[in-house]
Design a protein around this motif. Sequence first.
Motif, PDB file in Angstrom:
ATOM      1  N   ILE A 137       0.860  -1.177   0.000  1.00  0.00           N
ATOM      2  CA  ILE A 137       0.000   0.000   0.000  1.00  0.00           C
ATOM      3  C   ILE A 137       0.901   1.234   0.000  1.00  0.00           C
ATOM      4  CG2 ILE A 137      -1.894   1.196   1.140  1.00  0.00           C
ATOM      5  CD1 ILE A 137      -2.562  -1.665   0.217  1.00  0.00           C
ATOM      6  N   THR A 138       0.783   2.065  -1.048  1.00  0.00           N
ATOM      7  CA  THR A 138       1.655   3.236  -1.147  1.00  0.00           C
ATOM      8  C   THR A 138       1.012   4.505  -0.602  1.00  0.00           C
ATOM      9  OG1 THR A 138       0.900   3.684  -3.419  1.00  0.00           O
ATOM     10  CG2 THR A 138       2.841   2.277  -3.153  1.00  0.00           C
ATOM     11  N   SER A 139      -0.342   4.592  -0.652  1.00  0.00           N
ATOM     12  CA  SER A 139      -1.007   5.788  -0.138  1.00  0.00           C
ATOM     13  C   SER A 139      -2.506   5.521   0.016  1.00  0.00           C
ATOM     14  CB  SER A 139      -0.789   6.975  -1.090  1.00  0.00           C
ATOM     15  OG  SER A 139      -1.309   8.169  -0.530  1.00  0.00           O
ATOM     16  N   MET A 140      -3.155   6.307   0.865  1.00  0.00           N
ATOM     17  CA  MET A 140      -4.603   6.260   1.014  1.00  0.00           C
ATOM     18  C   MET A 140      -5.106   7.676   1.284  1.00  0.00           C
ATOM     19  SD  MET A 140      -5.474   2.763   3.171  1.00  0.00           S
ATOM     20  CE  MET A 140      -4.792   3.325   4.729  1.00  0.00           C
ATOM     21  N   THR A 141      -6.326   7.957   0.824  1.00  0.00           N
ATOM     22  CA  THR A 141      -6.949   9.236   1.132  1.00  0.00           C
ATOM     23  C   THR A 141      -8.461   9.058   1.149  1.00  0.00           C
ATOM     24  OG1 THR A 141      -6.920  11.616   0.621  1.00  0.00           O
ATOM     25  CG2 THR A 141      -7.226  10.122  -1.238  1.00  0.00           C
ATOM     26  N   GLU A 142      -9.141   9.917   1.888  1.00  0.00           N
ATOM     27  CA  GLU A 142     -10.593   9.882   1.946  1.00  0.00           C
ATOM     28  C   GLU A 142     -11.156  10.863   0.934  1.00  0.00           C
ATOM     29  OE1 GLU A 142     -14.169  10.338   5.275  1.00  0.00           O
ATOM     30  OE2 GLU A 142     -12.194  11.208   5.654  1.00  0.00           O
ATOM     31  N   GLY A 154      -1.955  -1.507  -8.546  1.00  0.00           N
ATOM     32  CA  GLY A 154      -3.194  -0.895  -9.005  1.00  0.00           C
ATOM     33  C   GLY A 154      -3.860   0.026  -8.001  1.00  0.00           C
ATOM     34  N   LEU A 155      -4.965   0.610  -8.450  1.00  0.00           N
ATOM     35  CA  LEU A 155      -5.709   1.599  -7.680  1.00  0.00           C
ATOM     36  C   LEU A 155      -7.068   1.020  -7.275  1.00  0.00           C
ATOM     37  CD1 LEU A 155      -5.524   4.630  -6.817  1.00  0.00           C
ATOM     38  CD2 LEU A 155      -6.719   5.169  -8.948  1.00  0.00           C
ATOM     39  N   TRP A 156      -7.457   1.273  -6.014  1.00  0.00           N
ATOM     40  CA  TRP A 156      -8.707   0.726  -5.474  1.00  0.00           C
ATOM     41  C   TRP A 156      -9.498   1.813  -4.754  1.00  0.00           C
ATOM     42  CZ3 TRP A 156     -10.189  -4.600  -5.329  1.00  0.00           C
ATOM     43  CH2 TRP A 156      -9.264  -5.471  -5.899  1.00  0.00           C
ATOM     44  N   THR A 157     -10.806   1.561  -4.600  1.00  0.00           N
ATOM     45  CA  THR A 157     -11.631   2.381  -3.714  1.00  0.00           C
ATOM     46  C   THR A 157     -12.398   1.450  -2.782  1.00  0.00           C
ATOM     47  OG1 THR A 157     -13.529   2.424  -5.227  1.00  0.00           O
ATOM     48  CG2 THR A 157     -11.921   4.219  -5.415  1.00  0.00           C
ATOM     49  N   ALA A 165     -14.728  -3.179  -1.561  1.00  0.00           N
ATOM     50  CA  ALA A 165     -13.553  -2.753  -2.314  1.00  0.00           C
ATOM     51  C   ALA A 165     -13.763  -2.993  -3.798  1.00  0.00           C
ATOM     52  CB  ALA A 165     -12.318  -3.510  -1.832  1.00  0.00           C
ATOM     53  N   SER A 166     -13.369  -2.003  -4.623  1.00  0.00           N
ATOM     54  CA  SER A 166     -13.496  -2.116  -6.068  1.00  0.00           C
ATOM     55  C   SER A 166     -12.213  -1.653  -6.738  1.00  0.00           C
ATOM     56  CB  SER A 166     -14.665  -1.263  -6.589  1.00  0.00           C
ATOM     57  OG  SER A 166     -15.880  -1.646  -5.990  1.00  0.00           O
ATOM     58  N   ARG A 167     -11.808  -2.349  -7.773  1.00  0.00           N
ATOM     59  CA  ARG A 167     -10.613  -1.994  -8.529  1.00  0.00           C
ATOM     60  C   ARG A 167     -10.947  -0.888  -9.528  1.00  0.00           C
ATOM     61  NH1 ARG A 167      -6.136  -5.164 -10.274  1.00  0.00           N
ATOM     62  NH2 ARG A 167      -4.618  -3.752 -11.222  1.00  0.00           N
ATOM     63  N   LEU A 168     -10.077   0.129  -9.609  1.00  0.00           N
ATOM     64  CA  LEU A 168     -10.227   1.189 -10.594  1.00  0.00           C
ATOM     65  C   LEU A 168      -9.208   0.965 -11.703  1.00  0.00           C
ATOM     66  CD1 LEU A 168     -10.695   4.522  -8.581  1.00  0.00           C
ATOM     67  CD2 LEU A 168     -12.396   3.288  -9.921  1.00  0.00           C
ATOM     68  N   ARG A 169      -9.674   0.706 -12.897  1.00  0.00           N
ATOM     69  CA  ARG A 169      -8.770   0.429 -14.016  1.00  0.00           C
ATOM     70  C   ARG A 169      -8.666   1.678 -14.885  1.00  0.00           C
ATOM     71  NH1 ARG A 169      -8.526  -5.088 -13.391  1.00  0.00           N
ATOM     72  NH2 ARG A 169     -10.367  -6.016 -12.428  1.00  0.00           N
ATOM     73  N   ILE A 170      -8.017   2.700 -14.334  1.00  0.00           N
ATOM     74  CA  ILE A 170      -7.963   3.985 -15.036  1.00  0.00           C
ATOM     75  C   ILE A 170      -6.568   4.366 -15.497  1.00  0.00           C
ATOM     76  CG2 ILE A 170     -10.009   4.895 -13.875  1.00  0.00           C
ATOM     77  CD1 ILE A 170      -8.184   6.402 -11.983  1.00  0.00           C
ATOM     78  N   ALA A 171      -5.554   3.695 -15.034  1.00  0.00           N
ATOM     79  CA  ALA A 171      -4.196   4.058 -15.446  1.00  0.00           C
ATOM     80  C   ALA A 171      -3.252   2.893 -15.183  1.00  0.00           C
ATOM     81  CB  ALA A 171      -3.720   5.302 -14.693  1.00  0.00           C
ATOM     82  N   ASP A 172      -2.397   2.644 -16.128  1.00  0.00           N
ATOM     83  CA  ASP A 172      -1.440   1.555 -15.996  1.00  0.00           C
ATOM     84  C   ASP A 172      -0.103   2.096 -15.499  1.00  0.00           C
ATOM     85  OD1 ASP A 172      -0.230  -0.908 -16.123  1.00  0.00           O
ATOM     86  OD2 ASP A 172       0.202  -0.778 -18.277  1.00  0.00           O
ATOM     87  N   ARG A 173      -0.114   2.608 -14.268  1.00  0.00           N
ATOM     88  CA  ARG A 173       1.112   3.144 -13.692  1.00  0.00           C
ATOM     89  C   ARG A 173       1.018   3.126 -12.168  1.00  0.00           C
ATOM     90  NH1 ARG A 173       2.553   8.641 -15.735  1.00  0.00           N
ATOM     91  NH2 ARG A 173       1.816   7.777 -17.706  1.00  0.00           N
ATOM     92  N   LEU A 174       2.162   3.323 -11.547  1.00  0.00           N
ATOM     93  CA  LEU A 174       2.236   3.306 -10.083  1.00  0.00           C
ATOM     94  C   LEU A 174       2.061   4.715  -9.532  1.00  0.00           C
ATOM     95  CD1 LEU A 174       2.984   1.934  -7.349  1.00  0.00           C
ATOM     96  CD2 LEU A 174       5.367   2.436  -7.888  1.00  0.00           C
ATOM     97  N   PHE A 175       1.115   4.868  -8.603  1.00  0.00           N
ATOM     98  CA  PHE A 175       0.936   6.134  -7.903  1.00  0.00           C
ATOM     99  C   PHE A 175       1.415   5.957  -6.460  1.00  0.00           C
ATOM    100  CE2 PHE A 175      -2.453   6.263 -11.174  1.00  0.00           C
ATOM    101  CZ  PHE A 175      -2.014   7.380 -11.868  1.00  0.00           C
TER     102      PHE A 175
END
Length: 208
Positions: A137-142, A154-157, A165-175
Amino acid sequence: LFEDKHRDLWVCTCLGGLFRISKQNLKNAPSGYCIADKTYTTEDGLKNMFINQIVQDKTGHIWMLLYNNGIQKLNPVTGEISTFALPGPLAGIQPDFLMCDREGNVWIGCHNRILSVSPETGDTDIITLEESPDCGITSMTEAENSIWVSTTKGLWTIRKEGRKASRLRIADRLFTSLYYDSRNRQVILGGNDGVGICSSSIIDEPEQ
């Protein structure tokens, strides 16, 4: 660094422990410098002097994510420091990230699991990111009624109501960092080579 409910500043450091500083004293210091009102070290109960993150829950306790030493809690009234033990299946695993939502509940990122902890009762919900085993886990925000989670896979909400929990498939990169711009209702996603901007309403849209 964060400002607590009493307008004191708390500063976590690498190898220097934890500092509490009066914001008012700092602002009024003629030289621009002031001595911390309180310093917390291993002599006060810290497991080590390297603290990665600090947040304050609804009861006023300070939660600290230590480098390679789990999570500890500080009662700022009594000065008592205790250790928060991760539940059974996560015992012995080092958490990745720590945050507090606007209701004062604590969220912990721990590999491909997110923990939601009630500070008042200690009740803990564990949400598993099913498609991202062995991720970090690299980061979380509300963002409004959801927790956004960036991982190494990947990115989740996570919906706060229902803990889905749901996967967001919006970008193929590491945030590596997330920030919610409430005025514009946008989530800012920071990476090693750029910044992305995403509407918080995307979680309500059907997946393309």
